[in-house]
Design a protein around this motif. Structure first.
Motif, short mmCIF file in Angstrom:
data_model
loop_
_atom_site.label_atom_id
_atom_site.label_comp_id
_atom_site.label_asym_id
_atom_site.label_seq_id
_atom_site.Cartn_x
_atom_site.Cartn_y
_atom_site.Cartn_z
N LEU A 250 40.66 -59.83 7.27
CA LEU A 250 41.52 -59.69 7.89
C LEU A 250 42.56 -60.33 8.42
O LEU A 250 44.29 -60.32 8.95
N SER A 251 41.80 -61.50 8.85
CA SER A 251 42.49 -62.79 9.31
C SER A 251 43.78 -63.14 8.36
O SER A 251 44.81 -63.64 8.67
N THR A 252 43.63 -63.37 6.96
CA THR A 252 44.21 -63.62 5.81
C THR A 252 45.75 -61.86 6.09
O THR A 252 46.85 -63.18 5.50
N LEU A 253 45.57 -61.30 5.92
CA LEU A 253 46.20 -60.79 6.04
C LEU A 253 47.44 -60.01 6.92
O LEU A 253 48.28 -60.88 6.77
N ILE A 254 46.84 -60.60 8.77
CA ILE A 254 47.36 -60.48 9.25
C ILE A 254 48.99 -61.81 9.49
O ILE A 254 50.08 -61.20 9.28
N LYS A 255 48.62 -62.80 8.74
CA LYS A 255 48.78 -64.25 8.52
C LYS A 255 49.84 -63.78 7.63
O LYS A 255 50.84 -64.26 7.80
N GLU A 256 49.15 -63.46 6.26
CA GLU A 256 50.73 -62.57 5.02
C GLU A 256 51.65 -61.89 6.24
O GLU A 256 52.89 -62.07 6.21
N ILE A 257 51.32 -61.23 6.41
CA ILE A 257 52.58 -60.68 7.14
C ILE A 257 53.28 -60.63 7.91
O ILE A 257 54.64 -60.56 7.70
N CYS A 258 52.68 -61.67 8.86
CA CYS A 258 53.93 -62.03 10.17
C CYS A 258 54.52 -63.49 9.55
O CYS A 258 56.12 -63.56 9.67
N GLU A 259 54.01 -64.06 8.08
CA GLU A 259 55.04 -65.52 8.32
C GLU A 259 55.97 -64.38 7.16
O GLU A 259 56.85 -64.84 7.34
N GLN A 260 55.31 -63.71 6.06
CA GLN A 260 56.38 -62.71 5.38
C GLN A 260 57.77 -62.00 6.47
O GLN A 260 58.52 -62.61 6.61
N VAL A 261 57.85 -61.09 7.35
CA VAL A 261 58.37 -60.87 8.85
C VAL A 261 58.98 -61.96 8.44
O VAL A 261 60.65 -62.00 9.69
N TRP A 262 58.61 -63.13 9.10
CA TRP A 262 59.12 -64.11 9.99
C TRP A 262 59.78 -65.54 9.04
O TRP A 262 59.88 -66.94 9.62
N ARG A 263 59.92 -65.71 8.27
CA ARG A 263 59.51 -66.13 6.47
C ARG A 263 61.30 -67.07 6.86
O ARG A 263 60.83 -68.30 6.81
N VAL A 264 61.81 -66.62 7.57
CA VAL A 264 63.94 -67.16 7.79
C VAL A 264 63.22 -68.29 8.88
O VAL A 264 63.75 -69.54 8.99
N TYR A 265 62.25 -68.05 9.84
CA TYR A 265 61.98 -68.96 10.90
C TYR A 265 61.28 -69.56 10.17
O TYR A 265 61.05 -71.06 11.00
N ILE A 266 60.08 -70.15 10.35
CA ILE A 266 58.88 -70.59 9.92
C ILE A 266 59.54 -71.55 8.45
O ILE A 266 59.17 -72.53 8.62
N ARG A 267 60.31 -71.41 7.87
CA ARG A 267 61.16 -72.36 7.18
C ARG A 267 61.48 -73.46 7.67
O ARG A 267 61.73 -74.76 7.36
N SER B 292 56.80 -62.13 19.66
CA SER B 292 54.87 -61.70 18.99
C SER B 292 54.89 -60.86 17.96
O SER B 292 55.68 -59.82 17.70
N ALA B 293 53.29 -60.44 17.62
CA ALA B 293 53.42 -59.76 17.00
C ALA B 293 51.64 -58.65 17.27
O ALA B 293 50.89 -59.22 17.31
N TYR B 294 52.17 -57.58 17.55
CA TYR B 294 51.46 -56.42 17.44
C TYR B 294 50.70 -55.64 16.56
O TYR B 294 51.96 -55.05 16.01
N GLY B 295 49.49 -55.57 16.65
CA GLY B 295 48.52 -54.78 15.61
C GLY B 295 47.63 -54.14 15.69
O GLY B 295 46.46 -53.87 17.21
N GLY B 296 47.42 -53.12 15.15
CA GLY B 296 45.79 -52.36 15.24
C GLY B 296 45.95 -51.99 14.11
O GLY B 296 46.37 -52.24 12.51
N ALA B 297 44.71 -51.54 14.07
CA ALA B 297 43.63 -50.93 12.54
C ALA B 297 43.37 -49.67 12.75
O ALA B 297 42.18 -49.90 13.12
N ARG B 298 42.62 -49.39 11.47
CA ARG B 298 41.93 -48.06 11.16
C ARG B 298 41.56 -47.49 9.97
O ARG B 298 42.49 -48.58 8.31
N ASN B 299 40.30 -47.45 9.13
CA ASN B 299 39.70 -47.34 8.24
C ASN B 299 40.00 -46.25 7.33
O ASN B 299 39.02 -46.28 6.50
N TYR B 300 41.01 -45.16 7.75
CA TYR B 300 40.81 -44.02 7.35
C TYR B 300 42.37 -43.87 7.88
O TYR B 300 43.08 -44.27 7.88
N GLU B 301 42.54 -42.92 6.57
CA GLU B 301 43.54 -42.10 7.19
C GLU B 301 44.52 -41.66 8.66
O GLU B 301 43.82 -41.76 9.47
N ILE B 302 45.52 -42.67 8.55
CA ILE B 302 46.12 -42.73 10.24
C ILE B 302 46.44 -41.28 11.50
O ILE B 302 46.38 -40.42 10.47
#
Length: 721
Positions: free
Chosen positions: A372-389, A423-433
């Motif tokens: 889960l940590s890896t997935l969240i990291k990928e999501i944030c880095e993709q959206v914020w990629r223009v800044y973290i460069r 900030s990155a606000y998130g949540g998770a469910r293990n079924y169809e939302i």
């Protein structure tokens, strides 16, 4: 991930909703099969008004919306159904389709009402006056709430009731429950002076002259109550007059949609007793069957899959699930109606749930905390990629996932020079939302971000929900709140560190996404080879390009039920397909009407264009949006319109940005970013091309031979290929 505690039980509320037999529950909506009238089918029957091929109920609704909203054709339906077969749910679903789609909601006046409640109003007014008073009151009240057409509403109120009478109503505009009774009383006093039907047409005509894109939608339920008593003849007279006038005065070319719902017997009685009316509306009837085995199975699967997703790893789950699978509704009556099936099946599942899972928290992610940590990291880095460069100034800090509430949490923060800027606000469910979960997430998001999702004019905040599935309708509702659905099994990112240069990285990103607007048949066959989207649908997709986005594709292409839409949505989420604009249209605001006409002509010739940045507010927001366009390469070329009005101030900034992009594209990718100056038609001296654009080939609309617009569209298409 059961070791992370969380107090959340959305499944319980979901089962309570379904077993309670509420009218409309989007979480169990299934795309019902539709066949043509006259087939003697056991399925729902209806004919497409646009003569498109329709195979599902949702496809029929979307086709009707496209027919009325986009083509401007009057759309009238009778929903004929037995009680409990979902006619009210159908009306509510149509209402939701309009509400959650910006394509419709921003240009719609939607009025829903129950005729049984109208009949319960005890006064001496005729049924016709009550009927139109209800329609006019709700229509005008909704118009008062929309700033760009508010003036029309106030003008009509003054025409009807004079300045003082209108002001009394305008003073009550914030409270619908106050406005409507006041309007009804006032209208009763002057109703003898007007034909109510003409007042409605007058309002629609005024709006059409001012804002031609607006559509009026009236959804009328419980037709039976009006037809059982003395009102039968009055109601028939109302609709005969309405239909005749619409055809006689408008030839059906009016942005008006009306759905009437009642039981099959009542609708047959209403239509069949009048040959003229039958000829006019017989093709508009939707015969909604009580329910079908496939539909019951679809609802059952939705319930069962959510139970497994939420509680599948608990010790006694398999024991509980065997009880759920053994449920048999053998009484034929219990399978006759959708509403009865939902009530009975969900009721039994709820009882089993209470014995096994009532004190248990739901699972929220299929995997380990590290995954889960890896997935969240990928999501944030993709959206914020223009800044973290810019690693010297920006840094992402991720929060620990231990002991978190994964209904909603702040997973990460973006810092600039030590100060948090997003900030990155998130949540998770293990079924169809579920809608309940999405509503809770949205409420919490509003509490932490009351000003919207743009933080400090620099970096964007992120809001996302991780879940294995999400219905198309709920995806649209999430989009309205700027919340992204992330499927953990399909989320993919191109790791930029694997590329030696930025130019190579950009090439990989471009190659990974196929532009539907320029795609070839073989390319789409390859993309959809692992789905049941076959050659017929692919040809249909290609025949109706261009598309501005996924919404428009779903509207224009027939035979796309929920399953096929989900598959196309998956390809879009995987970045395997995309929708690019052929051109960005830059113009002086004084030339907007002329450019809008040209944009429509280009669109008819197969070129999707973007011309909305001029509507943005000045400052950082405009600059940020334009930079995002350049970064994403969402449009292939720029068209700059030049007239005697000269280059506008915003237009000058756009031209500078286009030229910078052209220079940057040549240096990075060794290819041009085309800019096409277009000289608008003028009776006098031809406007001059600005010096910084004279190096680009231009199109002069004053030259009639060859056709300059055709030349422009072909040039844009050539650059887009």
């Amino acid at each position: 991930m059961n070791e992370i505690p969380e107090n959340s039980q959305f499944i319980e509320g979901f089962l309570r909703d379904v077993s309670g037999g509420k009218d409309f529950i989007p979480d169990i909506w299934v795309d019902r099969t539709v066949q043509s009238q006259g087939t003697g089918s056991e399925f729902t029957t209806a004919n497409s008004l646009s003569r498109q091929s329709i195979s599902t109920l949702e496809g029929l609704l979307v086709d009707d919306l496209n027919y009325c909203f986009n083509k401007g054709i009057f759309t009238f339906r009778f929903i004929a159904a037995v009680a409990g077969s979902g006619k009210t749910s159908l009306l509510h679903y149509l209402q939701e389709l309009i509400r959650v789609s910006p394509r419709y909601s921003k240009k719609a006046i939607v009025v829903y009402f129950d005729l049984s409640k109208l009949l319960s109003v005890s006064n001496s007014q005729s049924f016709g006056i009550k009927f139109y008073s209800k329609i006019l009151a709700e229509t005008l009240w909704k118009m008062l709430c929309i700033s760009d057409i508010r003036g029309v509403a106030t003008s009509v109120l003054k025409e009807l009731f004079g300045n003082d009478g209108a002001q009394i109503l305008i003073d009550a505009e914030r409270f619908e429950m106050v406005f409507q009774p006041r309007f009804n009383r006032s209208f009763a006093d002057i109703s003898s002076n007007y034909q109510p039907q003409e007042v409605l047409f007058h309002i629609i005509s005024l709006i059409s002259e001012m804002r031609s894109e607006y559509t009026f939608v009236y959804l009328v339920d419980e037709l039976d109550d009006a037809l059982k008593g003395d009102e039968h003849g009055q109601l028939k007279s109302i609709f005969k007059s309405l239909l005749n006038d619409i055809y006689r005065e408008y030839k059906d070319e009016i942005r008006l949609m009306m759905y009437l719902a009642g039981t099959s017997e009542i609708v047959k009685k209403f239509i069949g007793s009048d040959r003229a009316l039958e000829r006019r509306v017989s093709q508009s009837v939707v015969n909604l069957v009580a329910g079908h085995k496939n539909e019951f199975e679809g609802i059952k699967n939705k319930i069962n899959q959510r139970i497994r997703g939420a509680y599948g790893t608990y010790d006694r789950f398999e024991e509980a699930y065997r009880e759920i699978e053994s449920i048999r509704l053998d009484n034929p009556d219990s399978k006759k109606f959708l509403s009865d099936f939902c009530r009975d099946y969900a009721g039994i599942v709820r009882e089993i749930y209470g014995r096994y899972f009532e004190d248990k928290s739901e699972r929220f992610f299929e995997g380990t905390p590290n995954e889960l940590s890896t997935l969240i990291k990928e999501i944030c880095e993709q959206v914020w990629r223009v800044y973290i460069r810019d690693s010297n100034n920006y840094e992402i800090k991720f929060e620990s996932l231990r002991a978190k509430d994964h209904t909603f949490n702040c997973y990460a923060k973006l810092f600039k020079n030590g100060h948090c800027v997003a900030s990155a606000y998130g949540g998770a469910r293990n079924y169809e939302i579920l809608s309940r979960y999405a509503d809770e997430f949205t409420k919490r998001l509003e509490l932490v971000e009351p000003q919207g999702m743009n933080s400090s004019g620099q970096a964007n905040n992120i809001a996302f929900i991780i879940a294995p599935d999400c219905s198309p309708l709920l995806q649209e509702k999430l989009k309205l709140n700027q919340i992204q659905w992330v499927n953990p099994l399909e989320f993919k990112i191109v790791p930029e560190e694997n590329h030696e240069t930025e130019a190579e990285s950009t090439k990989v990103l471009e190659q990974s996404s196929l532009d539907i607007n320029t795609a070839k048949y073989e390319e789409l066959v390859r993309i959809f080879s692992d789905t049941y989207i076959g050659p017929g649908i692919i040809n249909d997709i290609l025949s109706k390009v261009p598309y501005k986005d996924l919404d428009e594709l779903f509207e224009k292409v027939s035979n796309l039920g929920q399953s096929r839409r989900s598959k196309i949505q998956e390809k879009y989420n995987q970045r395997l397909i995309c929708f690019k604009f052929g051109a960005f249209l830059s113009y002086n605001r004084k030339d907007k009407k002329r450019v809008e006409k040209i944009a429509e002509q280009l669109y008819q010739q197969g070129v999707a264009v973007w011309m909305d940045v001029n509507e943005l507010q000045p400052g950082e927001v405009w600059q940020q949006r334009l930079e995002e366009f350049i970064e994403s390469d969402i449009f292939r070329t720029a068209v700059v319109f030049i007239s005697k009005n000269n280059i506008g101030p915003w237009q000058r900034r756009e031209i500078d940005a286009f030229i910078r992009k052209d220079i940057s594209t040549q240096s990075r990718l060794n290819k041009n970013y085309p800019i096409i100056p277009v000289i608008l038609r003028s009776r006098g001296e031809r406007p001059l091309v600005p010096p910084n654009l004279q190096g680009y080939g231009w199109v002069d609309l004053n030259n009639r031979n060859p056709d300059p617009l055709k030349a422009l569209s072909e040039t844009i298409k050539r650059y887009s290929a």
